[in-house]
Design an enzyme around this catalytic site. Structure first.
Site, PDB file in Angstrom:
ATOM      1  CG  HIS A 108      42.869  38.766  27.825  1.00 31.87           C
ATOM      2  ND1 HIS A 108      42.704  37.511  26.987  1.00 31.87           N
ATOM      3  CD2 HIS A 108      42.794  38.086  28.928  1.00 31.87           C
ATOM      4  CE1 HIS A 108      42.527  36.536  27.636  1.00 31.87           C
ATOM      5  NE2 HIS A 108      42.401  36.999  29.064  1.00 31.87           N
ATOM      6  CD  GLU A 135      40.898  30.727  32.145  1.00 34.30           C
ATOM      7  OE1 GLU A 135      39.862  30.512  31.640  1.00 34.30           O
ATOM      8  OE2 GLU A 135      41.983  31.470  32.005  1.00 34.30           O
ATOM      9  CD  GLU A 136      43.829  33.951  30.926  1.00 31.84           C
ATOM     10  OE1 GLU A 136      43.487  33.643  29.730  1.00 31.84           O
ATOM     11  OE2 GLU A 136      43.074  34.707  31.697  1.00 31.84           O
ATOM     12  CD  GLU A 148      37.911  33.453  34.292  1.00 30.44           C
ATOM     13  OE1 GLU A 148      38.141  34.483  33.988  1.00 30.44           O
ATOM     14  OE2 GLU A 148      38.745  32.302  34.076  1.00 30.44           O
ATOM     15  CG  ASP A 169      41.262  37.012  33.089  1.00 31.48           C
ATOM     16  OD1 ASP A 169      40.625  36.298  33.988  1.00 31.48           O
ATOM     17  OD2 ASP A 169      41.137  36.982  31.858  1.00 31.48           O
ATOM     18  CG  ASP A 224      47.125  30.784  34.224  1.00 25.67           C
ATOM     19  OD1 ASP A 224      46.270  30.557  35.097  1.00 25.67           O
ATOM     20  OD2 ASP A 224      47.108  30.499  32.909  1.00 25.67           O
TER      21      ASP A 224
END
EC number: 3.5.1.18
Length: 377
Positions: free
Chosen positions: A350, A135-136, A164, A101, A70
């Protein structure tokens, strides 16, 4: 120039719009890649979250790649130079949501595993992939649930590489060999609403709470240690009032967070906070959310193999650190596993126009392969 297999897989994963908690077929793609290599494939679905547990062999030690398919939402797509889910390579840089990511890491792990298995089909131990699509997001139905399932059937991970994005300026310059714990408090301080012209008929919760909040902000919770900075307390959100300038608020809402090291425990932090609030005579409600305990892999075969592999492949040493936010390693480490995070540079994660160096992804696959060779040959 032909694209490397790592790049092809990374692009295929990025093209799937897997905004958390959606997987959008990423795990199926990974399963189809791993199955011909002798992996047993198990899909674990918990509510809205799809998880993949793929394992080759039943022996110990068990080496595991952990990660997530995700990604965070792309935001305003008009601000992207190229569409976030249409991977593009320009001047050796791969652009797309999840490039760093962490779909690039997943692609590198897949290719590294294929190369390793083909070169060492009778390797020692076992290899696994623990992949989530949570995870997000709220991290309720992802890695934590898979780990609970594995623990219930006594299936133990010995070594875990989390993909990561750990690197800062160049691939492998930093690995994460631990993470701080995260504890969030939602505090409501109770007062008595009233007119600002008649404060004797009211009780202003902002005024009442201010000395306690100041003490919380000034408190030294611990001194940290050789691996962690001291525990920090930060107020994240604060709200009171009706919006009118002539009304004393009836309640004050304060949200705060601890990032705590191995010198403190969540239960002790809770007790100390309440002691301060009580000493100031406040009437309050306080709810807690423990996002994760701190973990540390300060020595052992995994950290040594990772450090050696990075220096051999990149020509530079690595620096183990525990800085940054949380990762799903916090759910795996408490089972007794050694956990290290190794992935590409994190400068654009992000962000709009998230990207990663294509060469870094190819080198990352070599690092992953070398780690497995050191541990399982």
């Amino acid at each position: 120039m032909a694209e490397s297999e790592v790049l092809q897989l990374a692009k295929a994963l990025i093209a799937r719009r897997s905004v958390t908690p959606e997987d959008a077929g990423c795990q199926q793609m990974m399963a189809e890649y791993l199955a011909p290599l002798g992996f047993d494939i198990e899909s674990m679905v918990f509510h809205d979250t799809t998880n993949l547990w793929a394992r080759r062999g039943q022996a110990r030690p068990l080496f595991c790649f952990a990660g997530h398919t995700d990604v965070v939402p792309p935001g305003d797509e008009r601000q992207w130079h190229t569409p976030p889910f249409e991977p593009v390579v320009k001047d050796g840089i791969l652009y797309g949501r999840g490039a760093a990511d962490m779909k690039g890491s997943l692609a590198a792990a897949l290719v590294a595993t294929r190369r390793f298995v083909e070169a060492h089909p009778e390797h020692a131990g076992a290899i696994a992939f623990l992949i989530t699509s949570d995870e997000e997001g709220p991290f309720i139905n992802g890695t934590i649930k898979v780990v609970e399932t594995l623990e219930a059937r006594n299936e133990k991970i010995d070594w875990c590489i989390v993909g990561e994005p750990s690197s800062t300026n160049k691939l492998g310059d930093v690995v994460k060999n631990g993470r701080r714990g995260s504890l969030t408090g939602q505090l409501t301080v109770k007062g008595v609403q009233g007119h600002v012209a008649y404060p004797h008929l009211a009780a202003n919760p902002v005024h009442l709470a201010a000395p306690a909040l100041a003490e919380l902000a000034d408190t030294v919770w611990d001194q940290g240690n050789a691996f962690f900075p001291p525990t920090s307390f930060q107020i994240a959100n604060i709200a009171a009032g009706t919006g009118a300038p002539n009304v004393i608020p009836g309640d004050l809402s304060v949200q705060f967070n601890f990032r705590f090291c191995t010198e403190s425990r969540a239960d002790n932090l809770k007790v100390r906070v309440m002691e301060i609030l009580d000493r100031h005579g406040l009437e309050y409600d306080l709810d807690w959310v423990l996002n994760g305990e701190p973990f540390l892999t300060d020595h052992g075969a995994l950290l040594q193999a990772t450090a050696e592999a990075i220096e051999e492949i990149t020509g530079s040493p690595t620096d183990p650190q525990t800085t940054g936010g949380t990762s799903d390693g916090r759910f795996i480490a408490p089972t007794g596993a050694q956990v290290v995070e190794l992935g590409p540079c994190n400068a654009t994660i992000h962000k709009v126009n998230e990207c990663v160096s294509v060469d870094d992804l190819d080198e990352l696959a070599l690092c992953y392969q070398r780690i497995m060779e050191k541990l399982l040959c």
